[in-house]
Design a protein around this motif. Structure first.
Motif, PDB file in Angstrom:
ATOM      1  N   GLU A 149       0.852  -1.177   0.000  1.00  0.00           N
ATOM      2  CA  GLU A 149       0.000   0.000   0.000  1.00  0.00           C
ATOM      3  C   GLU A 149       0.891   1.231   0.000  1.00  0.00           C
ATOM      4  O   GLU A 149       1.994   1.201   0.547  1.00  0.00           O
ATOM      5  N   GLY A 150       0.404   2.308  -0.602  1.00  0.00           N
ATOM      6  CA  GLY A 150       1.198   3.526  -0.629  1.00  0.00           C
ATOM      7  C   GLY A 150       0.365   4.736  -0.962  1.00  0.00           C
ATOM      8  O   GLY A 150      -0.736   4.630  -1.502  1.00  0.00           O
ATOM      9  N   GLU A 151       0.903   5.895  -0.628  1.00  0.00           N
ATOM     10  CA  GLU A 151       0.238   7.161  -0.928  1.00  0.00           C
ATOM     11  C   GLU A 151       0.191   7.408  -2.431  1.00  0.00           C
ATOM     12  O   GLU A 151      -0.744   8.000  -2.938  1.00  0.00           O
ATOM     13  N   THR A 152       1.227   6.959  -3.138  1.00  0.00           N
ATOM     14  CA  THR A 152       1.296   7.145  -4.582  1.00  0.00           C
ATOM     15  C   THR A 152       1.416   5.776  -5.268  1.00  0.00           C
ATOM     16  O   THR A 152       1.911   4.824  -4.661  1.00  0.00           O
ATOM     17  N   PRO A 153       1.011   5.682  -6.518  1.00  0.00           N
ATOM     18  CA  PRO A 153       1.193   4.426  -7.247  1.00  0.00           C
ATOM     19  C   PRO A 153       2.667   4.020  -7.341  1.00  0.00           C
ATOM     20  O   PRO A 153       2.996   2.836  -7.257  1.00  0.00           O
ATOM     21  N   GLU A 154       3.551   5.006  -7.468  1.00  0.00           N
ATOM     22  CA  GLU A 154       4.983   4.707  -7.560  1.00  0.00           C
ATOM     23  C   GLU A 154       5.490   4.036  -6.294  1.00  0.00           C
ATOM     24  O   GLU A 154       6.258   3.063  -6.358  1.00  0.00           O
ATOM     25  N   GLU A 155       5.077   4.534  -5.151  1.00  0.00           N
ATOM     26  CA  GLU A 155       5.472   3.955  -3.868  1.00  0.00           C
ATOM     27  C   GLU A 155       4.971   2.512  -3.768  1.00  0.00           C
ATOM     28  O   GLU A 155       5.677   1.614  -3.325  1.00  0.00           O
ATOM     29  N   CYS A 156       3.761   2.312  -4.182  1.00  0.00           N
ATOM     30  CA  CYS A 156       3.133   0.995  -4.156  1.00  0.00           C
ATOM     31  C   CYS A 156       3.886   0.023  -5.079  1.00  0.00           C
ATOM     32  O   CYS A 156       4.168  -1.121  -4.696  1.00  0.00           O
TER      33      CYS A 156
END
Length: 98
Positions: free
Chosen positions: A60-67
């Motif tokens: 899970e992440g705040e941004t798609p890139e982080e995810c």
């Protein structure tokens, strides 16, 4: 294309390349969900035939890139552990045969 789009494209390519290489080998299936509110999720499950096994990744992440970064790291870790386990099993099988 700007830098953010380039980065996301590279991350998506790396994630999907890693996932595809393991998908058939270990019977993996993924669920991906991204939205504008920051509810980004990638889950990857092991399957045996049509039967759902254990979840091997929940990124899970705040941004798609982080995810995508987290999921790719989890998949790489999973592959390394599986390779180690498979190597140990092959050694044990070799000892039994002697």
């Amino acid at each position: 294309m700007d830098h953010a789009e380039d980065e996301r494209k590279v991350l998506e390519d790396r994630f999907h390349k890693t996932y595809r290489s393991l998908k058939k080998k270990y019977g993996l299936r993924s669920h991906e969900s991204f939205d504008i509110f920051g509810n980004n999720l990638i889950e990857i499950w092991e399957y045996k035939g049509e039967r759902k096994g254990r979840r091997i990744c929940k990124a899970e992440g705040e941004t798609p890139e982080e995810c995508l970064r987290r999921a790719t790291g989890d998949l790489e870790w999973y592959a390394m552990i599986k390779d180690i386990k498979n190597g140990q099993e092959e050694k044990e099988d070799g000892k039994r045969a002697v």
